[in-house]
Design a protein around this motif. Structure first.
Motif, mmCIF file in Angstrom:
data_model
loop_
_atom_site.group_PDB
_atom_site.id
_atom_site.type_symbol
_atom_site.label_atom_id
_atom_site.label_comp_id
_atom_site.label_asym_id
_atom_site.label_seq_id
_atom_site.Cartn_x
_atom_site.Cartn_y
_atom_site.Cartn_z
ATOM 1 N N SER A 164 8.022 -49.730 4.525
ATOM 2 C CA SER A 164 9.063 -48.927 3.886
ATOM 3 C C SER A 164 10.009 -49.807 3.074
ATOM 4 C CB SER A 164 9.843 -48.146 4.951
ATOM 5 O OG SER A 164 10.894 -47.424 4.376
ATOM 6 N N VAL A 165 10.406 -50.934 3.659
ATOM 7 C CA VAL A 165 11.283 -51.872 2.950
ATOM 8 C C VAL A 165 10.566 -52.414 1.713
ATOM 9 C CG1 VAL A 165 12.457 -54.111 3.103
ATOM 10 C CG2 VAL A 165 12.623 -52.479 4.995
ATOM 11 N N ASN A 166 9.309 -52.780 1.868
ATOM 12 C CA ASN A 166 8.548 -53.293 0.730
ATOM 13 C C ASN A 166 8.414 -52.256 -0.382
ATOM 14 O OD1 ASN A 166 7.910 -56.014 1.352
ATOM 15 N ND2 ASN A 166 6.428 -55.309 2.867
ATOM 16 N N ALA A 167 8.218 -51.005 -0.014
ATOM 17 C CA ALA A 167 8.119 -49.943 -1.023
ATOM 18 C C ALA A 167 9.417 -49.841 -1.807
ATOM 19 C CB ALA A 167 7.787 -48.611 -0.354
ATOM 20 N N ARG A 168 10.552 -49.946 -1.127
ATOM 21 C CA ARG A 168 11.855 -49.911 -1.807
ATOM 22 C C ARG A 168 12.007 -51.090 -2.754
ATOM 23 N NH1 ARG A 168 15.440 -45.867 -0.191
ATOM 24 N NH2 ARG A 168 14.250 -44.632 1.289
ATOM 25 N N ILE A 169 11.644 -52.248 -2.274
ATOM 26 C CA ILE A 169 11.775 -53.455 -3.091
ATOM 27 C C ILE A 169 10.853 -53.373 -4.302
ATOM 28 C CG2 ILE A 169 11.379 -55.954 -3.140
ATOM 29 C CD1 ILE A 169 12.276 -55.933 -0.139
ATOM 30 N N ASN A 170 9.626 -52.934 -4.095
ATOM 31 C CA ASN A 170 8.667 -52.817 -5.193
ATOM 32 C C ASN A 170 9.136 -51.825 -6.252
ATOM 33 O OD1 ASN A 170 6.930 -54.729 -4.130
ATOM 34 N ND2 ASN A 170 5.735 -53.217 -3.009
ATOM 35 N N ALA A 171 9.788 -50.751 -5.829
ATOM 36 C CA ALA A 171 10.315 -49.771 -6.782
ATOM 37 C C ALA A 171 11.420 -50.395 -7.631
ATOM 38 C CB ALA A 171 10.839 -48.545 -6.037
ATOM 39 N N LEU A 172 12.188 -51.286 -7.053
ATOM 40 C CA LEU A 172 13.275 -51.932 -7.788
ATOM 41 C C LEU A 172 12.789 -53.035 -8.716
ATOM 42 C CD1 LEU A 172 15.897 -52.136 -4.929
ATOM 43 C CD2 LEU A 172 16.080 -50.748 -6.992
ATOM 44 N N LYS A 173 11.778 -53.757 -8.285
ATOM 45 C CA LYS A 173 11.342 -54.897 -9.099
ATOM 46 C C LYS A 173 10.484 -54.477 -10.286
ATOM 47 C CE LYS A 173 7.179 -56.474 -6.757
ATOM 48 N NZ LYS A 173 6.520 -57.526 -6.058
ATOM 49 N N GLY A 174 9.973 -53.261 -10.265
ATOM 50 C CA GLY A 174 9.200 -52.772 -11.398
ATOM 51 C C GLY A 174 7.929 -53.567 -11.611
ATOM 52 N N SER A 175 7.721 -54.032 -12.823
ATOM 53 C CA SER A 175 6.478 -54.731 -13.165
ATOM 54 C C SER A 175 6.538 -56.234 -12.874
ATOM 55 C CB SER A 175 6.145 -54.506 -14.643
ATOM 56 O OG SER A 175 7.177 -55.039 -15.456
ATOM 57 N N ARG A 176 7.694 -56.728 -12.455
ATOM 58 C CA ARG A 176 7.797 -58.150 -12.115
ATOM 59 C C ARG A 176 6.955 -58.448 -10.885
ATOM 60 N NH1 ARG A 176 12.730 -58.899 -10.258
ATOM 61 N NH2 ARG A 176 13.402 -56.783 -10.569
ATOM 62 N N GLN A 177 6.370 -59.616 -10.850
ATOM 63 C CA GLN A 177 5.503 -60.014 -9.747
ATOM 64 C C GLN A 177 6.293 -60.353 -8.484
ATOM 65 O OE1 GLN A 177 2.532 -58.819 -10.779
ATOM 66 N NE2 GLN A 177 1.625 -60.570 -9.775
ATOM 67 N N VAL A 178 7.443 -60.979 -8.654
ATOM 68 C CA VAL A 178 8.211 -61.486 -7.519
ATOM 69 C C VAL A 178 9.544 -60.746 -7.427
ATOM 70 C CG1 VAL A 178 9.300 -63.541 -6.528
ATOM 71 C CG2 VAL A 178 7.146 -63.761 -7.772
ATOM 72 N N ALA A 179 9.879 -60.347 -6.222
ATOM 73 C CA ALA A 179 11.167 -59.691 -5.994
ATOM 74 C C ALA A 179 12.276 -60.739 -5.998
ATOM 75 C CB ALA A 179 11.156 -58.960 -4.658
ATOM 76 N N THR A 180 13.389 -60.375 -6.607
ATOM 77 C CA THR A 180 14.543 -61.264 -6.595
ATOM 78 C C THR A 180 15.404 -60.953 -5.378
ATOM 79 O OG1 THR A 180 15.935 -59.757 -7.859
ATOM 80 C CG2 THR A 180 14.575 -61.303 -9.124
ATOM 81 N N GLN A 181 16.324 -61.841 -5.125
ATOM 82 C CA GLN A 181 17.262 -61.599 -4.033
ATOM 83 C C GLN A 181 18.060 -60.329 -4.300
ATOM 84 O OE1 GLN A 181 19.916 -64.854 -3.252
ATOM 85 N NE2 GLN A 181 20.785 -63.903 -1.445
ATOM 86 N N SER A 182 18.364 -60.073 -5.565
ATOM 87 C CA SER A 182 19.086 -58.849 -5.926
ATOM 88 C C SER A 182 18.278 -57.611 -5.567
ATOM 89 C CB SER A 182 19.405 -58.830 -7.424
ATOM 90 O OG SER A 182 20.305 -59.852 -7.747
ATOM 91 N N ASP A 183 16.955 -57.649 -5.768
ATOM 92 C CA ASP A 183 16.095 -56.520 -5.399
ATOM 93 C C ASP A 183 16.181 -56.249 -3.900
ATOM 94 O OD1 ASP A 183 15.114 -56.236 -8.040
ATOM 95 O OD2 ASP A 183 13.499 -57.677 -7.663
ATOM 96 N N VAL A 184 16.135 -57.321 -3.133
ATOM 97 C CA VAL A 184 16.181 -57.189 -1.679
ATOM 98 C C VAL A 184 17.529 -56.621 -1.241
ATOM 99 C CG1 VAL A 184 16.059 -58.430 0.511
ATOM 100 C CG2 VAL A 184 14.482 -59.023 -1.354
ATOM 101 N N VAL A 185 18.615 -57.129 -1.826
ATOM 102 C CA VAL A 185 19.953 -56.652 -1.468
ATOM 103 C C VAL A 185 20.121 -55.188 -1.874
ATOM 104 C CG1 VAL A 185 22.417 -56.910 -1.955
ATOM 105 C CG2 VAL A 185 21.012 -58.923 -1.492
ATOM 106 N N LEU A 186 19.659 -54.824 -3.064
ATOM 107 C CA LEU A 186 19.772 -53.430 -3.505
ATOM 108 C C LEU A 186 18.957 -52.497 -2.609
ATOM 109 C CD1 LEU A 186 19.679 -53.801 -7.385
ATOM 110 C CD2 LEU A 186 21.617 -53.065 -5.973
ATOM 111 N N ALA A 187 17.764 -52.929 -2.207
ATOM 112 C CA ALA A 187 16.952 -52.122 -1.299
ATOM 113 C C ALA A 187 17.673 -51.944 0.036
ATOM 114 C CB ALA A 187 15.586 -52.765 -1.091
ATOM 115 N N ALA A 188 18.274 -53.016 0.532
ATOM 116 C CA ALA A 188 19.023 -52.932 1.793
ATOM 117 C C ALA A 188 20.209 -51.977 1.661
ATOM 118 C CB ALA A 188 19.494 -54.316 2.222
ATOM 119 N N LEU A 189 20.910 -52.055 0.545
ATOM 120 C CA LEU A 189 22.052 -51.158 0.328
ATOM 121 C C LEU A 189 21.612 -49.704 0.237
ATOM 122 C CD1 LEU A 189 24.183 -53.245 -2.179
ATOM 123 C CD2 LEU A 189 24.789 -52.633 0.180
#
Length: 100
Positions: A36-61
């Motif tokens: 579930s967390v990965n799905a949130r992060i993947n939705a935020l990172k879009g087409s980028r291969q690697v999630a940024t720390q901002s993606d992880v923080v936004l998913a957590a928020l």
């Protein structure tokens, strides 16, 4: 095992990182949380291969925001249920004559 929680080692993968957890929760359940967390992060990172720390923080928020809304909803539902039960009890007490 008489209700004793047994801690087990669970390996998960979140945002490109491997984690080893110790938990008494079912491994499938913990993995579903990671998914579930990965799905949130993947939705935020879009087409980028690697999630940024901002993606992880936004998913957590976002998850924390949903949790808070659910808690508020639960509180409101409990309040409504108590109000309805009290009204029913009040109505019943008026309908039933007092015992002598």
């Amino acid at each position: 095992m008489c209700g004793v929680a047994v801690k087990r080692t669970i390996k998960i993968h979140v945002a490109g990182q491997h984690y080893v957890l110790r938990s008494d929760a079912d491994e499938g359940y913990v993995q579903s949380l990671a998914d579930s967390v990965n799905a949130r992060i993947n939705a935020l990172k879009g087409s980028r291969q690697v999630a940024t720390q901002s993606d992880v923080v936004l998913a957590a928020l976002k998850l924390a925001d949903e949790l808070e809304h659910e808690r508020q909803l639960r509180t409101n539902l409990r309040t409504q249920a108590r109000t309805h039960v009290q009204r029913m009890l009040d109505h019943l007490s008026l309908s039933v004559p007092a015992a002598a």
